[in-house]
Design a protein around this motif. Structure first.
Motif, mmCIF file in Angstrom:
data_model
loop_
_atom_site.group_PDB
_atom_site.id
_atom_site.type_symbol
_atom_site.label_atom_id
_atom_site.label_comp_id
_atom_site.label_asym_id
_atom_site.label_seq_id
_atom_site.Cartn_x
_atom_site.Cartn_y
_atom_site.Cartn_z
ATOM 1 N N UNK A 24 18.384 47.768 46.927
ATOM 2 C CA UNK A 24 17.012 47.783 47.440
ATOM 3 C C UNK A 24 16.799 47.583 47.960
ATOM 4 N N UNK A 25 15.599 48.966 48.733
ATOM 5 C CA UNK A 25 14.755 49.122 50.076
ATOM 6 C C UNK A 25 14.008 47.141 50.679
ATOM 7 N N UNK A 26 13.896 46.825 50.034
ATOM 8 C CA UNK A 26 13.517 45.607 50.090
ATOM 9 C C UNK A 26 13.457 43.976 48.966
ATOM 10 N N UNK A 53 16.523 34.709 39.511
ATOM 11 C CA UNK A 53 16.744 33.528 40.256
ATOM 12 C C UNK A 53 17.664 33.170 39.162
ATOM 13 N N UNK A 54 18.380 33.956 38.577
ATOM 14 C CA UNK A 54 18.871 34.425 37.100
ATOM 15 C C UNK A 54 18.553 33.882 36.201
ATOM 16 N N UNK A 55 17.558 33.263 35.711
ATOM 17 C CA UNK A 55 16.723 32.466 34.915
ATOM 18 C C UNK A 55 17.391 32.704 33.522
ATOM 19 N N UNK A 56 16.534 33.892 33.637
ATOM 20 C CA UNK A 56 17.888 34.679 32.426
ATOM 21 C C UNK A 56 18.573 35.556 32.211
ATOM 22 N N UNK A 73 19.606 37.752 46.074
ATOM 23 C CA UNK A 73 18.788 38.384 46.445
ATOM 24 C C UNK A 73 18.199 37.886 47.921
ATOM 25 N N UNK A 74 19.417 37.746 48.592
ATOM 26 C CA UNK A 74 19.942 37.891 50.182
ATOM 27 C C UNK A 74 19.849 38.648 50.738
ATOM 28 N N UNK A 75 21.188 39.563 49.755
ATOM 29 C CA UNK A 75 21.272 41.092 50.148
ATOM 30 C C UNK A 75 20.542 42.304 49.506
ATOM 31 N N UNK A 76 19.820 42.037 48.547
ATOM 32 C CA UNK A 76 18.795 42.443 47.927
ATOM 33 C C UNK A 76 19.356 43.592 47.186
ATOM 34 N N UNK A 77 20.672 43.577 46.966
ATOM 35 C CA UNK A 77 21.406 44.033 45.687
ATOM 36 C C UNK A 77 21.908 42.789 43.996
ATOM 37 N N UNK A 78 21.774 43.930 43.617
ATOM 38 C CA UNK A 78 21.742 43.866 41.596
ATOM 39 C C UNK A 78 23.219 44.307 41.756
#
Length: 122
Positions: A24-26, A53-56, A73-78
């Motif tokens: 992601x870009x942001x 937060x991977x809550x669900x 999230x730190x790397x803005x990547x899934x």
């Protein structure tokens, strides 16, 4: 608006594995992120959706136990780790982002990547 770029698709033999990434870009920390796929002549379907937060985290029945989604999230990547691939998994895979989990599950996300082709064939 957030821009998403998928990578990692390709050709793999049945039973093999592939790992997809979506950059992601942001910041994505507040988004529910989804993976979707669409094969020729078929409707787009949800593969996985992962909340902040991977809550669900949900996975489609067709990939349960074979695919695993995660986020950094730190790397803005899934990520989507795909194991025990089957020819039926051949599709263009997309990632998408939305602030609403119900929209992610419905396949009605706000921001979409361009997709990456996954082909499972011997």
């Amino acid at each position: 608006q957030v821009q998403l770029v998928e990578s990692g698709g390709g050709l793999v033999q049945p039973g093999g594995s592939l790992s997809l990434s979506c950059a992601a870009s942001e910041s994505i920390s507040m988004y529910t992120l989804g993976w979707y796929r669409q094969a020729p002549g078929k409707q787009r379907e949800v593969v996985a959706a992962i909340s902040p937060g991977e809550a669900h985290t949900i996975h489609a029945d067709s990939v349960q136990g074979r695919f695993t989604s995660s986020r950094d999230d730190a790397k803005t990547t899934v990520y989507l780790q795909m194991d025990s691939l089957d020819p039926e998994d051949t599709s263009v895979y997309y990632c998408a982002a939305t602030f609403r989990r119900d929209r992610a599950i419905a396949g009605n996300a706000d921001y979409w990547g361009q997709g990456t082709q996954v082909t499972v064939s011997s």
